[in-house]
Design a protein around this motif. Structure first.
Motif, PDB file in Angstrom:
ATOM      1  N   LEU A  34     -48.197-108.998  -3.533  1.00  0.00           N
ATOM      2  CA  LEU A  34     -48.386-107.921  -2.251  1.00  0.00           C
ATOM      3  C   LEU A  34     -48.590-106.672  -3.204  1.00  0.00           C
ATOM      4  O   LEU A  34     -49.358-105.605  -2.957  1.00  0.00           O
ATOM      5  CB  LEU A  34     -47.100-108.005  -1.637  1.00  0.00           C
ATOM      6  CG  LEU A  34     -46.919-106.400  -0.837  1.00  0.00           C
ATOM      7  CD1 LEU A  34     -48.122-106.555   0.246  1.00  0.00           C
ATOM      8  CD2 LEU A  34     -45.525-106.554  -0.017  1.00  0.00           C
ATOM      9  N   LEU A  35     -47.933-106.737  -4.445  1.00  0.00           N
ATOM     10  CA  LEU A  35     -48.106-105.248  -5.264  1.00  0.00           C
ATOM     11  C   LEU A  35     -49.634-105.240  -5.640  1.00  0.00           C
ATOM     12  O   LEU A  35     -50.160-103.987  -5.499  1.00  0.00           O
ATOM     13  CB  LEU A  35     -47.154-105.356  -6.347  1.00  0.00           C
ATOM     14  CG  LEU A  35     -46.981-104.360  -7.619  1.00  0.00           C
ATOM     15  CD1 LEU A  35     -45.528-104.133  -8.046  1.00  0.00           C
ATOM     16  CD2 LEU A  35     -47.899-104.428  -8.588  1.00  0.00           C
ATOM     17  N   LEU A  36     -50.214-106.168  -6.166  1.00  0.00           N
ATOM     18  CA  LEU A  36     -51.561-106.047  -6.571  1.00  0.00           C
ATOM     19  C   LEU A  36     -52.715-105.973  -5.456  1.00  0.00           C
ATOM     20  O   LEU A  36     -53.241-104.977  -5.575  1.00  0.00           O
ATOM     21  CB  LEU A  36     -51.930-107.624  -7.080  1.00  0.00           C
ATOM     22  CG  LEU A  36     -53.442-107.356  -7.685  1.00  0.00           C
ATOM     23  CD1 LEU A  36     -53.858-106.592  -8.929  1.00  0.00           C
ATOM     24  CD2 LEU A  36     -53.544-108.993  -8.304  1.00  0.00           C
ATOM     25  N   LYS A  37     -52.153-106.645  -4.169  1.00  0.00           N
ATOM     26  CA  LYS A  37     -52.986-106.247  -3.095  1.00  0.00           C
ATOM     27  C   LYS A  37     -52.929-104.692  -2.565  1.00  0.00           C
ATOM     28  O   LYS A  37     -54.173-104.141  -2.342  1.00  0.00           O
ATOM     29  CB  LYS A  37     -52.436-107.162  -1.916  1.00  0.00           C
ATOM     30  CG  LYS A  37     -53.338-106.904  -0.382  1.00  0.00           C
ATOM     31  CD  LYS A  37     -52.765-107.923   0.539  1.00  0.00           C
ATOM     32  CE  LYS A  37     -53.380-107.406   1.932  1.00  0.00           C
ATOM     33  NZ  LYS A  37     -52.910-108.355   2.930  1.00  0.00           N
ATOM     34  N   GLN A  38     -51.821-104.021  -2.508  1.00  0.00           N
ATOM     35  CA  GLN A  38     -51.668-102.972  -2.182  1.00  0.00           C
ATOM     36  C   GLN A  38     -52.720-101.897  -3.125  1.00  0.00           C
ATOM     37  O   GLN A  38     -53.246-100.904  -2.708  1.00  0.00           O
ATOM     38  CB  GLN A  38     -50.325-102.308  -2.440  1.00  0.00           C
ATOM     39  CG  GLN A  38     -49.423-103.024  -1.011  1.00  0.00           C
ATOM     40  CD  GLN A  38     -47.963-102.623  -1.325  1.00  0.00           C
ATOM     41  OE1 GLN A  38     -47.375-102.309  -2.323  1.00  0.00           O
ATOM     42  NE2 GLN A  38     -47.058-102.887  -0.393  1.00  0.00           N
ATOM     43  N   ILE A  39     -52.434-102.149  -4.649  1.00  0.00           N
ATOM     44  CA  ILE A  39     -53.253-101.290  -5.383  1.00  0.00           C
ATOM     45  C   ILE A  39     -54.662-101.518  -5.507  1.00  0.00           C
ATOM     46  O   ILE A  39     -55.495-100.564  -5.246  1.00  0.00           O
ATOM     47  CB  ILE A  39     -52.816-101.115  -6.870  1.00  0.00           C
ATOM     48  CG1 ILE A  39     -53.012 -99.936  -7.597  1.00  0.00           C
ATOM     49  CG2 ILE A  39     -53.139-102.551  -7.773  1.00  0.00           C
ATOM     50  CD1 ILE A  39     -52.290 -99.994  -8.842  1.00  0.00           C
ATOM     51  N   GLU A  40     -54.901-102.703  -5.101  1.00  0.00           N
ATOM     52  CA  GLU A  40     -56.506-103.103  -5.120  1.00  0.00           C
ATOM     53  C   GLU A  40     -56.954-102.413  -3.972  1.00  0.00           C
ATOM     54  O   GLU A  40     -58.178-101.939  -3.832  1.00  0.00           O
ATOM     55  CB  GLU A  40     -56.732-104.590  -5.002  1.00  0.00           C
ATOM     56  CG  GLU A  40     -56.535-105.119  -6.575  1.00  0.00           C
ATOM     57  CD  GLU A  40     -57.167-104.394  -7.774  1.00  0.00           C
ATOM     58  OE1 GLU A  40     -58.345-104.221  -7.457  1.00  0.00           O
ATOM     59  OE2 GLU A  40     -56.647-104.174  -8.752  1.00  0.00           O
ATOM     60  N   GLU A  41     -56.337-102.483  -2.630  1.00  0.00           N
ATOM     61  CA  GLU A  41     -56.768-102.050  -1.591  1.00  0.00           C
ATOM     62  C   GLU A  41     -57.093-100.594  -1.504  1.00  0.00           C
ATOM     63  O   GLU A  41     -58.052-100.110  -0.881  1.00  0.00           O
ATOM     64  CB  GLU A  41     -55.938-102.116  -0.247  1.00  0.00           C
ATOM     65  CG  GLU A  41     -55.867-103.945   0.128  1.00  0.00           C
ATOM     66  CD  GLU A  41     -54.924-104.024   1.154  1.00  0.00           C
ATOM     67  OE1 GLU A  41     -53.792-103.131   1.660  1.00  0.00           O
ATOM     68  OE2 GLU A  41     -55.059-105.226   1.734  1.00  0.00           O
ATOM     69  N   GLY A  42     -56.109 -99.695  -2.389  1.00  0.00           N
ATOM     70  CA  GLY A  42     -56.332 -98.364  -2.549  1.00  0.00           C
ATOM     71  C   GLY A  42     -57.460 -98.024  -3.219  1.00  0.00           C
ATOM     72  O   GLY A  42     -58.527 -97.191  -2.839  1.00  0.00           O
ATOM     73  N   LYS A  43     -57.899 -98.774  -4.225  1.00  0.00           N
ATOM     74  CA  LYS A  43     -58.958 -98.370  -5.046  1.00  0.00           C
ATOM     75  C   LYS A  43     -60.463 -98.848  -4.334  1.00  0.00           C
ATOM     76  O   LYS A  43     -61.294 -98.096  -4.328  1.00  0.00           O
ATOM     77  CB  LYS A  43     -59.064 -99.379  -6.312  1.00  0.00           C
ATOM     78  CG  LYS A  43     -57.967 -99.152  -7.260  1.00  0.00           C
ATOM     79  CD  LYS A  43     -57.966 -99.852  -8.467  1.00  0.00           C
ATOM     80  CE  LYS A  43     -57.092 -99.669  -9.551  1.00  0.00           C
ATOM     81  NZ  LYS A  43     -57.094-100.583 -10.720  1.00  0.00           N
ATOM     82  N   GLN A  44     -60.352-100.096  -3.236  1.00  0.00           N
ATOM     83  CA  GLN A  44     -61.466-100.233  -2.727  1.00  0.00           C
ATOM     84  C   GLN A  44     -61.575 -99.475  -1.586  1.00  0.00           C
ATOM     85  O   GLN A  44     -62.945 -99.117  -1.323  1.00  0.00           O
ATOM     86  CB  GLN A  44     -61.125-101.899  -2.164  1.00  0.00           C
ATOM     87  CG  GLN A  44     -62.345-102.306  -1.315  1.00  0.00           C
ATOM     88  CD  GLN A  44     -62.081-103.808  -0.849  1.00  0.00           C
ATOM     89  OE1 GLN A  44     -61.060-104.224  -0.579  1.00  0.00           O
ATOM     90  NE2 GLN A  44     -63.352-104.429  -0.385  1.00  0.00           N
ATOM     91  N   SER A  45     -60.856 -98.785  -0.898  1.00  0.00           N
ATOM     92  CA  SER A  45     -60.940 -97.899   0.103  1.00  0.00           C
ATOM     93  C   SER A  45     -61.614 -96.620  -0.437  1.00  0.00           C
ATOM     94  O   SER A  45     -62.613 -95.951  -0.005  1.00  0.00           O
ATOM     95  CB  SER A  45     -59.672 -97.710   0.689  1.00  0.00           C
ATOM     96  OG  SER A  45     -59.838 -96.472   1.679  1.00  0.00           O
TER      97      SER A  45
END
Length: 310
Positions: free
Chosen positions: A157-168
Motif C-alpha cells: 500500500l505504501l509503495l502504491k501510494q507513492i507510485e500513484e503520486g509519481k504517475q499522476s
C-alpha cells in the motif's frame, strides 16, 4: 555526482537554520559518493550550529525503497534510514499539506497518521526490523512505553501510494505536452494548491501561498516548460514530483533544503527562496569554515593565555 554552486553567499542567519536532507543524500553517503569524513564534518556542524529535521517525504521515499527492493537488499535499504536518523536532536516534519496548513495558515492537521510522533514511530519500527518480512508481519519494540506492542507496515500500500503520486504527476505533464491541458498560471497554480490544502480560495490566500511556496512554484514552472520538449521522458524522471513536494517545506523560513541534485538548484534559480536550497558541497563548505574558525579562535585563546603567563 553533486556539484557546488559558486558565487553565492554562504553565511547563515543568526536564527539556527533547520537542515532537511533530500533522499538522494542518504544514498550518496551509503555508497561513499559522499565520503565519511565530509559526512561526519557536516554532522558535527549541524549539531553545533543548526537544527535537524526529517521530512515525511524523505522517510516515506526510503520506506518505499524497502517496499520496492527484494529481501536480499533489505539491510542496504534499511541503512539509508539509519543514516537519515543519525544526526542528534532530530525532529520529524509532517506531510507537506499539513506542514503548510499549520506554518502558513495556522490550521490544524488533517492526516493524523503522518504527524511527527507517528513518523518517529515509523522510523523506530523500520530500524528495529531484522528482515523485510518482519516489517509486514510485525516488529516488537523493546523500549519503555512500547513493550509487547507489535507494529508493521502494509508495504505494498505504501509503495502504491507513492507510485500513484509519481504517475499522476507524469500524466499531467504529458497532458500539457499534448495540449490536452492548459498551462498553469500563477492564479491557477495557487488555487490548485489551496484546494489540496483545504484552504479557502481567496485572493489574499492565493497571494500568500505564492510567496510561501515560491521555490515549488518556480520548480513546477520549469517542469511545464520541459513538457514542450518531446525528448524528455517524464516517466524516467518521476522523482521530479517528490522534489517539488520537498520544496514546500521552505514555507518555514528557517528550513534549508540540502540536495545533491543540481537540477533542483537550476529549476529554482529565479526563486526568492533559492538561497535556502543548498548543495551538499555548500553545506560542507559551511562546516569546514566553522571548523577553521573554531580552530583559529582556540589558537588565539591559547596564545593569549601563554602571553599572560609569560
Amino acid at each position: 555526482m553533486y556539484a557546488i554552486l559558486i558565487n553565492r553567499s554562504l553565511a547563515l542567519p543568526l536564527l539556527r537554520p533547520k537542515i532537511v536532507f533530500d533522499t538522494q543524500i542518504l544514498s550518496y553517503v551509503y555508497k561513499s559518493t559522499i565520503c565519511p569524513a565530509d559526512w561526519n564534518a557536516v554532522l558535527r556542524y549541524i549539531s553545533k550550529k543548526c537544527r535537524y529535521a526529517i521530512s515525511a517525504n524523505t522517510l516515506y521515499e526510503l520506506l518505499a525503497g524497502i517496499a520496492k527492493g527484494d529481501a536480499n537488499h533489505f539491510h542496504e535499504n534499511q541503512s539509508r534510514i539509519r543514516l537519515l536518523c543519525q544526526p542528534a536532536g532530530r525532529e520529524f516534519l509532517p506531510t507537506v499539506g499539513d506542514f503548510v496548513r499549520a506554518k502558513v495558515f495556522g490550521l490544524s492537521a488533517r492526516k493524523l497518521d503522518f504527524q511527527p510522533r507517528k513518523l518517529c514511530l515509523w522510523a523506530e519500527v523500520a530500524l528495529a526490523a531484522t528482515r523485510k518480512s518482519s516489517l509486514q508481519s510485525g516488529v516488537t519494540l523493546h523500549k519503555a512505553g512500547r513493550s509487547r506492542q507489535t507494529y508493521g507496515f502494509d508495504l505494498q500500500l505504501l509503495l502504491k501510494q507513492i507510485e500513484e503520486g509519481k504517475q499522476s504527476h507524469s500524466q499531467r505533464l504529458e497532458g500539457l505536452r499534448q495540449g490536452k491541458l492548459l498551462a498553469s498560471t500563477p492564479g491557477s497554480w495557487s488555487r490548485s494548491v489551496l484546494r489540496l490544502l483545504g484552504v479557502p480560495l481567496t485572493d489574499a490566500n492565493a497571494k500568500t501561498i505564492l510567496i510561501a511556496l515560491n521555490a515549488a512554484h518556480r520548480y513546477d514552472i520549469s517542469l511545464y516548460e520541459m513538457a514542450k520538449n518531446h525528448a524528455y521522458d517524464f516517466s524516467r524522471h518521476d522523482a521530479d514530483w517528490i522534489d517539488s513536494q520537498q520544496l514546500y517545506y521552505l514555507a518555514d523560513s528557517s528550513v534549508r533544503f540540502v540536495t545533491c541534485d543540481a537540477n533542483i538548484g537550476l529549476r529554482t534559480m529565479n526563486s526568492t527562496q533559492r538561497d535556502r536550497v543548498l548543495s551538499f558541497d555548500e553545506l560542507k563548505v559551511l562546516a569546514m569554515n566553522s571548523i577553521t574558525s573554531a580552530s583559529s579562535t582556540n589558537s588565539t585563546k591559547r596564545q593569549r593565555y601563554s602571553e599572560s603567563n609569560s
